[in-house]
Design a protein around this motif. Structure first.
Motif, mmCIF file in Angstrom:
data_model
loop_
_atom_site.group_PDB
_atom_site.id
_atom_site.type_symbol
_atom_site.label_atom_id
_atom_site.label_comp_id
_atom_site.label_asym_id
_atom_site.label_seq_id
_atom_site.Cartn_x
_atom_site.Cartn_y
_atom_site.Cartn_z
ATOM 1 N N PHE A 103 -0.521 -2.203 -4.146
ATOM 2 C CA PHE A 103 0.815 -2.680 -4.539
ATOM 3 C C PHE A 103 1.867 -1.985 -3.678
ATOM 4 C CE2 PHE A 103 3.988 -3.152 -8.265
ATOM 5 C CZ PHE A 103 4.247 -4.476 -7.938
ATOM 6 N N VAL A 104 1.645 -0.697 -3.468
ATOM 7 C CA VAL A 104 2.549 0.091 -2.640
ATOM 8 C C VAL A 104 2.418 -0.327 -1.167
ATOM 9 C CG1 VAL A 104 2.941 2.428 -1.834
ATOM 10 C CG2 VAL A 104 2.544 2.043 -4.240
ATOM 11 N N GLN A 105 1.169 -0.525 -0.725
ATOM 12 C CA GLN A 105 0.939 -0.937 0.676
ATOM 13 C C GLN A 105 1.564 -2.304 0.970
ATOM 14 O OE1 GLN A 105 -3.477 0.290 0.176
ATOM 15 N NE2 GLN A 105 -3.286 -0.238 2.311
ATOM 16 N N ILE A 148 -0.194 -7.160 -10.318
ATOM 17 C CA ILE A 148 -0.833 -5.938 -10.811
ATOM 18 C C ILE A 148 -1.729 -6.244 -12.004
ATOM 19 C CG2 ILE A 148 -0.223 -3.971 -12.259
ATOM 20 C CD1 ILE A 148 -0.161 -2.923 -9.648
ATOM 21 N N SER A 201 -3.246 -0.304 -7.636
ATOM 22 C CA SER A 201 -1.978 0.433 -7.617
ATOM 23 C C SER A 201 -1.575 0.828 -6.200
ATOM 24 C CB SER A 201 -2.112 1.689 -8.453
ATOM 25 O OG SER A 201 -1.516 1.485 -9.664
ATOM 26 N N LEU A 202 -2.546 1.315 -5.420
ATOM 27 C CA LEU A 202 -2.215 1.729 -4.048
ATOM 28 C C LEU A 202 -1.888 0.521 -3.176
ATOM 29 C CD1 LEU A 202 -4.589 4.691 -3.111
ATOM 30 C CD2 LEU A 202 -2.095 4.713 -3.110
ATOM 31 N N MET A 221 8.888 -7.468 -7.090
ATOM 32 C CA MET A 221 7.615 -7.461 -6.367
ATOM 33 C C MET A 221 6.444 -7.932 -7.242
ATOM 34 S SD MET A 221 8.133 -6.223 -3.278
ATOM 35 C CE MET A 221 9.840 -6.244 -2.732
ATOM 36 N N VAL A 254 4.327 -3.468 0.317
ATOM 37 C CA VAL A 254 5.724 -3.401 0.764
ATOM 38 C C VAL A 254 5.799 -3.392 2.295
ATOM 39 C CG1 VAL A 254 7.837 -2.019 0.729
ATOM 40 C CG2 VAL A 254 6.438 -2.216 -1.322
ATOM 41 N N ILE A 255 4.857 -2.712 2.917
ATOM 42 C CA ILE A 255 4.857 -2.655 4.387
ATOM 43 C C ILE A 255 4.607 -4.049 4.956
ATOM 44 C CG2 ILE A 255 3.664 -1.707 6.413
ATOM 45 C CD1 ILE A 255 3.196 0.778 4.977
ATOM 46 N N ILE A 280 13.246 -3.243 -3.551
ATOM 47 C CA ILE A 280 11.886 -2.799 -3.885
ATOM 48 C C ILE A 280 11.858 -2.323 -5.336
ATOM 49 C CG2 ILE A 280 9.943 -1.362 -3.134
ATOM 50 C CD1 ILE A 280 11.418 -1.004 -0.457
ATOM 51 N N THR A 281 11.759 -3.281 -6.229
ATOM 52 C CA THR A 281 11.659 -2.931 -7.647
ATOM 53 C C THR A 281 10.426 -3.640 -8.201
ATOM 54 O OG1 THR A 281 12.845 -4.861 -8.439
ATOM 55 C CG2 THR A 281 14.188 -2.937 -7.852
ATOM 56 N N VAL A 282 9.960 -3.154 -9.327
ATOM 57 C CA VAL A 282 8.766 -3.759 -9.913
ATOM 58 C C VAL A 282 9.011 -5.241 -10.178
ATOM 59 C CG1 VAL A 282 7.150 -3.673 -11.829
ATOM 60 C CG2 VAL A 282 8.170 -1.582 -10.990
#
Ligand code: HEM
Lengths: 78, 387
Positions: free
Chosen positions: A39-41, A29, A36-37, A64, A43-44, A59-61
């Motif tokens: 970072f979330v993507q 990051i 930011s988005l 990841m 995970v998939i 799934i924690t900061v």
């Protein structure tokens, strides 16, 4: 077969037009490797490479934040 | 389902205030990228925001990383616990009290300062004064700290925006605000009635058990949610007053005034885009959305859906606000809606009593932000009876 970590690195590279230097301990990051988005993507993508659902506790900061942390928390733990 | 091709990719698309207009009109659920979906029509947005498996919590989300556990980023029982803490200070009885004792002085001071003035930066110079005054008082923050809170909070709004701006500065501001809140929490000067005092008193009741961190994060989130949304909307409200061709005196009538405010909220909702996450593989309007995907719900698109609002882009006082959802719907729908509307109504009432005309004399027609949206490049003149 390419390691899961190498595949993830390739996915991160694919987010950018210019080639990137992503070290194992690059903060994904803060370095701007992902938005930011994204970072979330990510995970998939990790779940897809992992081949099964991630335990929510993983799934924690912290787990990841860098490729090294992801490898330890997800891929090595498989 | 293949991704919608957008020039510059999803980030460039989401930087546009009216991004929903760039997506194909035939469907309401659009795949922008792997794990990134946009929802645009009114019914689809309402379905997404009330879907039991579409959640607000995601540990990697910018706001939850920056603020820590808080009301906006929680679901289920912990979310309900946060909401119970906020309920007493936003009740109808309390709002009636704020209308009598807190709002008039702040609003009159603002109206005094704009009367006879032309400004090209209403948002920065004036729009924050009433909301910051109100929310500081409700939270239990000393009035002398209001400017400091404003200075620190405004840049933080970018943490909840698209594209998100996360810098060392935003992190430093969060840390400083949490420190100030902690100091105010210790001071307890509002006779037991402020949010900080209410939380302190009730946090261990009825099974609500919050850590100190959660109390501080929720107070900060409450502060941001209550101030920056309202400041943005007051800017839009003044813009709509200044662009309209009608007799301002008409707004002296409460029903007309409320209808005017509803229509301004429909067309200029400060929160234009809300982000959520698929908790599992699921369908929205029959379109498959995979587990963990981010779901961007367009409030702005829902409020201008031609299937719900005839001539949706037309400002039309008197139309039914049914289907307009500036305060969202579902579990996270804004708990401050009644307070905000009371504040805006009183503000318009006092402005029209004092001004003969409010005129936008220059309009760059630029909108800023997805989360605290407002017209950003205009000059407005508040003409008064003496002039
Ligand atoms: C123009 C004024 C306002 C608008 C348009 C507005 C809109 C919204 C929206 C759309 C949400 C949902 C956000 C999401 O789900 O991501 C929200 C949440 C919230 N708002 Fe407001 N708001 C306004 C004013 C206020 C005020 C004055 C307060 C308090 C004094 C407030 C407190 C909150 C809080 C605490 C939440 C989080 C609720 C939750 O997550 O359960 N808002 N607001």
């Amino acid at each position: 077969m390419e390691s899961k970590l190498a595949s993830l690195r390739k996915w991160l590279d694919g987010l950018h037009d210019e080639p990137l230097e992503i070290q194992d301990d690059t903060d994904l990051i803060q370095s701007g490797v992902v938005t930011s988005l994204q970072f979330v993507q990510m995970v998939i993508e990790i779940e897809r490479l992992h081949g099964r659902k991630l335990d929510p506790g993983v799934i924690t900061v912290e787990s990841m934040r860098t490729l090294k942390a992801i490898d330890a928390a997800v891929f090595q733990d498989a | 389902m293949s991704a919608v091709a957008t020039a510059g990719g999803p980030a460039a698309l989401l930087a546009k205030p009216y991004w929903y207009r760039e997506l194909p009109a035939e469907t309401d659920v659009h795949r922008l990228d792997d794990g990134l979906f946009a929802v645009t029509g009114n019914a689809a947005v309402q379905e997404a925001l009330t879907h039991p498996q579409i959640v607000a919590e995601h540990p990697l989300k910018a706001s939850s990383r920056a603020f820590g556990p808080n009301v906006l980023d929680a679901d289920g029982p912990s979310h309900r616990a946060f909401r119970r803490l906020l309920a007493p200070i936003l009740s109808a009885g309390r709002i009636a009290e704020y209308k009598r004792t807190l709002m008039p002085e702040l609003i009159d001071a603002l109206v005094d300062s704009v009367a006879g003035v032309e400004t090209d930066d209403f948002h920065h110079r004036f729009a924050h004064r009433v909301p910051y005054g109100i929310v500081c008082a409700i939270l239990g923050v000393d009035a002398s700290l209001q400017d400091r809170f404003h200075e620190l909070t405004r840049p933080l709004a970018r943490l909840l925006d698209f594209p998100t701006e996360e810098t060392e500065q935003t992190h430093a501001n969060v840390a400083e605000l949490l420190r100030l809140i902690e100091a105010q929490r210790g001071a307890m000067t509002a006779g037991g009635r402020s949010l900080l005092e209410t939380i302190e008193r009730t946090r261990d009741e009825k099974g609500i058990s919050l850590t100190d961190d959660e109390v501080r994060s929720t107070a900060l989130l409450f502060f941001l949610a209550g101030t920056e949304t309202s400041s943005a909307f007051i800017t839009s409200l003044v813009y709509c007053l200044g662009r309209g061709i009608f007799d301002l005196a008409e707004l002296g009538d409460e029903a007309v005034r409320e209808s005017f405010i509803d229509e301004a909220m429909r067309l200029y909702p400060p929160v234009r885009t809300i982000v959520r996450f698929a908790g599992d593989d699921l369908l929205v309007r029959g379109v498959p959305v995979p587990r963990h995907a981010a779901v961007l719900a367009s409030i702005a698109g829902a409020n201008r859906d031609p299937r719900v609002f005839e001539h949706p882009d037309r400002f039309q006082i008197g139309r039914s606000p049914r289907g307009s959802i500036p305060f969202a719907v579902g579990a996270h729908a804004c708990p401050g809606a009644m307070l905000a509307k009371a504040e805006f109504s009183l503000l318009v009432d006092r402005l029209v009593a004092r001004c003969t005309d409010i005129v936008v004399v220059r309009d760059g027609t630029r909108m800023e932000s997805q989360s605290f949206s407002h017209p950003a490049d205009f000059s407005v003149e508040f003409r008064t009876k003496q002039k």
